[in-house]
Design an enzyme around this catalytic site. Structure first.
Site, PDB file in Angstrom:
ATOM      1  N   TYR A 144      21.573  68.312  34.809  1.00 29.28           N
ATOM      2  CA  TYR A 144      22.074  69.208  35.855  1.00 29.28           C
ATOM      3  C   TYR A 144      21.547  70.605  35.567  1.00 29.28           C
ATOM      4  O   TYR A 144      21.885  71.215  34.555  1.00 29.28           O
ATOM      5  CB  TYR A 144      23.602  69.164  35.853  1.00 29.28           C
ATOM      6  CG  TYR A 144      24.300  70.011  36.901  1.00 29.28           C
ATOM      7  CD1 TYR A 144      23.649  70.547  37.999  1.00 29.28           C
ATOM      8  CD2 TYR A 144      25.671  70.257  36.800  1.00 29.28           C
ATOM      9  CE1 TYR A 144      24.303  71.316  38.946  1.00 29.28           C
ATOM     10  CE2 TYR A 144      26.354  71.013  37.741  1.00 29.28           C
ATOM     11  CZ  TYR A 144      25.664  71.535  38.808  1.00 29.28           C
ATOM     12  OH  TYR A 144      26.323  72.292  39.750  1.00 29.28           O
ATOM     13  N   LYS A 172      19.924  66.638  38.755  1.00 24.48           N
ATOM     14  CA  LYS A 172      20.631  67.321  39.836  1.00 24.48           C
ATOM     15  C   LYS A 172      20.108  68.750  39.878  1.00 24.48           C
ATOM     16  O   LYS A 172      20.279  69.519  38.928  1.00 24.48           O
ATOM     17  CB  LYS A 172      22.149  67.304  39.606  1.00 24.48           C
ATOM     18  CG  LYS A 172      22.933  68.060  40.686  1.00 24.48           C
ATOM     19  CD  LYS A 172      24.423  68.094  40.367  1.00 24.48           C
ATOM     20  CE  LYS A 172      25.175  68.962  41.371  1.00 24.48           C
ATOM     21  NZ  LYS A 172      26.619  69.089  41.039  1.00 24.48           N
TER      22      LYS A 172
END
Length: 302
Positions: A144, A172
């Site tokens: 992420y 992400k």
């Protein structure tokens, strides 16, 4: 599980929401409410998966035991028909490893780890950190990248090296930098998930596998419809849906996203509860503006 046209695959499906953590009036975690909300997102809005214990889940103010309990509760509620990905990233590698092991034991299907925040490690430290978490369990790992929160960006060359680990399967992307996005997608075979709602359509058009959304709490079905239209080659339809959702993208982020997301859920009679300090509930004026922002968007009963 859903499919998508991206050649990168969809290890966690196409449409995921970074789910809020409902709290009871006394401030405790509302596990029953979490199960109701998870079932609503999956069964009514067609989510392929949920990311829990992340930023939108107020992970920074939750205990390790609460995190484990929430994973177990959500897996029990929807784990037979949706991916449950547990946020485990902290700025302490040892803590993150322990959280990943706990999530695996609680039944999570995958783990997400944000770049370590506050201590701003060098890129070599990021590689070692993510590989250590990936080594800790047999679960697939979603990295992420959100430098506006963490203070450190995962550079393209770093992502290339992180992606060498077989359990690191996806990223992400909430970097807000489409130049960097395109280079990283070109240099790795990671599945790509948009983590910045305003860029959902642009990233899908660049070949992203799906979305880890906040506005998916209220328009997850529309986002999935948009992704499916694009995958079918109906670019005009995808663009029309995206244009319709612009007020939602803006409306839920007029202040901190969790605050207005919980307000929107309460407007619809769904479990949300209040927030834990230092976050605070939306003001009456903010709620009224949110009603204006959501008015007229098909499928929202706010």
């Amino acid at each position: 599980m859903s499919t998508h046209a991206s050649s990168r695959g969809t290890p966690f499906g196409v449409m995921l929401t970074a789910m809020v953590t409902p709290f009871a009036p006394d401030g405790s975690q509302d596990l029953d409410g979490a199960q109701v909300l998870a079932a609503h997102l999956v069964d009514q809005l067609g989510h392929d998966g949920l990311v829990i214990n992340g930023t939108t889940g107020e992970s920074a103010t939750k205990t390790d035991q609460e995190d484990r309990d929430l994973v177990a509760a959500v897996v029990e509620a929807v784990g037979d028909r949706a991916w449950v990905v547990a946020g485990v990233g902290t700025n302490d590698t040892s803590h993150s490893i322990a959280s990943a092991k706990a999530a695996a034991a609680a039944g999570a299907h995958g783990v997400m780890a944000v770049a370590p925040y506050y201590n701003r490690p060098p890129q070599e430290g990021l590689i070692t950190h993510f590989h250590a978490i990936a080594d800790a369990t047999d679960l697939p790992l979603l990295t992420y990248d959100i430098p506006k929160r963490t203070g450190v960006a995962i550079e393209t060359e770093t992502l290339v090296r992180i992606a060498e680990h077989p359990k690191v399967v996806a990223n992400k992307d909430a970097k807000g930098d489409l130049d960097a996005t395109q280079w990283a997608m070109a240099r790795t075979d990671l599945a790509w998930y948009c983590g910045d709602d305003i860029l959902n359509l642009p990233m899908l058009m660049l070949g992203a596998s799906g979305m880890v959304s906040v506005v998916g709490h209220v328009v997850g079905d529309r986002l999935k419809e948009m992704a499916q239209a694009l995958a079918a080659g109906d670019v005009s339809r995808a663009r029309a849906i995206n244009a319709e959702l612009l007020p939602v993208y803006t409306g839920l982020f007029r202040t901190q996203g969790v605050i207005l997301t919980k307000a929107a859920l309460r407007m619809q009679g769904l479990p949300a509860g209040g927030l834990r300090l230092p976050l605070v509930d939306a003001t009456p004026a903010q709620e009224e503006q949110l009603r204006i922002d959501l008015a007229g968007v098909r499928g929202i009963g706010a």
